[in-house]
Design a protein around this motif. Structure first.
Motif, PDB file in Angstrom:
ATOM      1  N   MET A  38       0.825  -1.204   0.000  1.00  0.00           N
ATOM      2  CA  MET A  38       0.000   0.000   0.000  1.00  0.00           C
ATOM      3  C   MET A  38       0.863   1.260   0.000  1.00  0.00           C
ATOM      4  O   MET A  38       0.542   2.243  -0.671  1.00  0.00           O
ATOM      5  CB  MET A  38      -0.944   0.015   1.205  1.00  0.00           C
ATOM      6  CG  MET A  38      -2.074  -0.978   1.108  1.00  0.00           C
ATOM      7  SD  MET A  38      -3.146  -0.610  -0.305  1.00  0.00           S
ATOM      8  CE  MET A  38      -3.208  -2.204  -1.056  1.00  0.00           C
ATOM      9  N   ALA A  39       1.966   1.258   0.720  1.00  0.00           N
ATOM     10  CA  ALA A  39       2.872   2.414   0.723  1.00  0.00           C
ATOM     11  C   ALA A  39       3.395   2.659  -0.693  1.00  0.00           C
ATOM     12  O   ALA A  39       3.472   3.815  -1.141  1.00  0.00           O
ATOM     13  CB  ALA A  39       4.021   2.187   1.693  1.00  0.00           C
ATOM     14  N   TYR A  40       3.736   1.600  -1.376  1.00  0.00           N
ATOM     15  CA  TYR A  40       4.197   1.731  -2.758  1.00  0.00           C
ATOM     16  C   TYR A  40       3.095   2.323  -3.627  1.00  0.00           C
ATOM     17  O   TYR A  40       3.341   3.235  -4.431  1.00  0.00           O
ATOM     18  CB  TYR A  40       4.642   0.368  -3.301  1.00  0.00           C
ATOM     19  CG  TYR A  40       4.964   0.402  -4.770  1.00  0.00           C
ATOM     20  CD1 TYR A  40       6.188   0.916  -5.210  1.00  0.00           C
ATOM     21  CD2 TYR A  40       4.049  -0.037  -5.712  1.00  0.00           C
ATOM     22  CE1 TYR A  40       6.486   0.976  -6.568  1.00  0.00           C
ATOM     23  CE2 TYR A  40       4.331   0.021  -7.067  1.00  0.00           C
ATOM     24  CZ  TYR A  40       5.548   0.531  -7.488  1.00  0.00           C
ATOM     25  OH  TYR A  40       5.830   0.600  -8.824  1.00  0.00           O
ATOM     26  N   ARG A  41       1.872   1.822  -3.454  1.00  0.00           N
ATOM     27  CA  ARG A  41       0.746   2.299  -4.265  1.00  0.00           C
ATOM     28  C   ARG A  41       0.472   3.776  -4.005  1.00  0.00           C
ATOM     29  O   ARG A  41       0.210   4.539  -4.923  1.00  0.00           O
ATOM     30  CB  ARG A  41      -0.509   1.475  -3.977  1.00  0.00           C
ATOM     31  CG  ARG A  41      -0.421  -0.020  -4.270  1.00  0.00           C
ATOM     32  CD  ARG A  41      -0.667  -0.380  -5.715  1.00  0.00           C
ATOM     33  NE  ARG A  41      -1.806   0.266  -6.302  1.00  0.00           N
ATOM     34  CZ  ARG A  41      -3.081  -0.078  -6.107  1.00  0.00           C
ATOM     35  NH1 ARG A  41      -3.396  -1.094  -5.350  1.00  0.00           N
ATOM     36  NH2 ARG A  41      -4.055   0.586  -6.697  1.00  0.00           N
ATOM     37  N   PHE A  42       0.519   4.198  -2.726  1.00  0.00           N
ATOM     38  CA  PHE A  42       0.333   5.613  -2.404  1.00  0.00           C
ATOM     39  C   PHE A  42       1.463   6.450  -2.978  1.00  0.00           C
ATOM     40  O   PHE A  42       1.235   7.525  -3.524  1.00  0.00           O
ATOM     41  CB  PHE A  42       0.238   5.829  -0.886  1.00  0.00           C
ATOM     42  CG  PHE A  42      -1.138   5.646  -0.347  1.00  0.00           C
ATOM     43  CD1 PHE A  42      -2.134   6.573  -0.599  1.00  0.00           C
ATOM     44  CD2 PHE A  42      -1.447   4.546   0.429  1.00  0.00           C
ATOM     45  CE1 PHE A  42      -3.418   6.405  -0.096  1.00  0.00           C
ATOM     46  CE2 PHE A  42      -2.723   4.367   0.938  1.00  0.00           C
ATOM     47  CZ  PHE A  42      -3.710   5.303   0.664  1.00  0.00           C
ATOM     48  N   ALA A  43       2.688   5.972  -2.871  1.00  0.00           N
ATOM     49  CA  ALA A  43       3.835   6.707  -3.415  1.00  0.00           C
ATOM     50  C   ALA A  43       3.671   6.901  -4.923  1.00  0.00           C
ATOM     51  O   ALA A  43       3.949   7.986  -5.444  1.00  0.00           O
ATOM     52  CB  ALA A  43       5.134   5.974  -3.103  1.00  0.00           C
TER      53      ALA A  43
END
Length: 109
Positions: free
Chosen positions: A92-97
């Protein structure tokens, strides 16, 4: 004729990201996640009671985060340790980034 905004018309990835954001949209849930992260991704229930909410509220949100798959629980009654699902958070952090990376175009205008 009014436009119809059906939830089913959205990309699965966008729905997943939106649901994750909604799951963390409350300060008490962010506090739960933060405390777990600050304690090397492992805390018992009592460690979460330092959050300035009543115990029932904290327990309710811990249970909801667990049901959503964000938190994992190990142990047995009275001796449960909570941790964050690291692979889910990293994903999810990757997707938000990736989503926020596109905001750079606004600063060039």
């Amino acid at each position: 004729m009014p436009l119809s905004y059906s939830y089913s018309n959205f990309d699965e990835g966008d729905k997943e990201l939106s649901n994750f954001a909604k799951a963390l949209a409350l300060p008490v849930r962010i506090a739960i996640i933060r405390i777990i992260m600050e304690n090397n991704n492992a805390v018992n229930r009592e460690a979460l009671w330092e959050i300035p909410f009543n115990i029932e509220t904290i327990n309710k949100h811990v249970a909801e985060l667990k049901n959503l798959g964000i938190l994992k629980a190990q142990g047995f009654k009275g001796h449960i340790t909570y941790s964050i699902d690291q692979s889910l958070f990293e994903h999810m952090a990757y997707r938000f980034a990736e989503l926020f990376k596109h905001t750079r175009i606004f600063s060039t205008n």
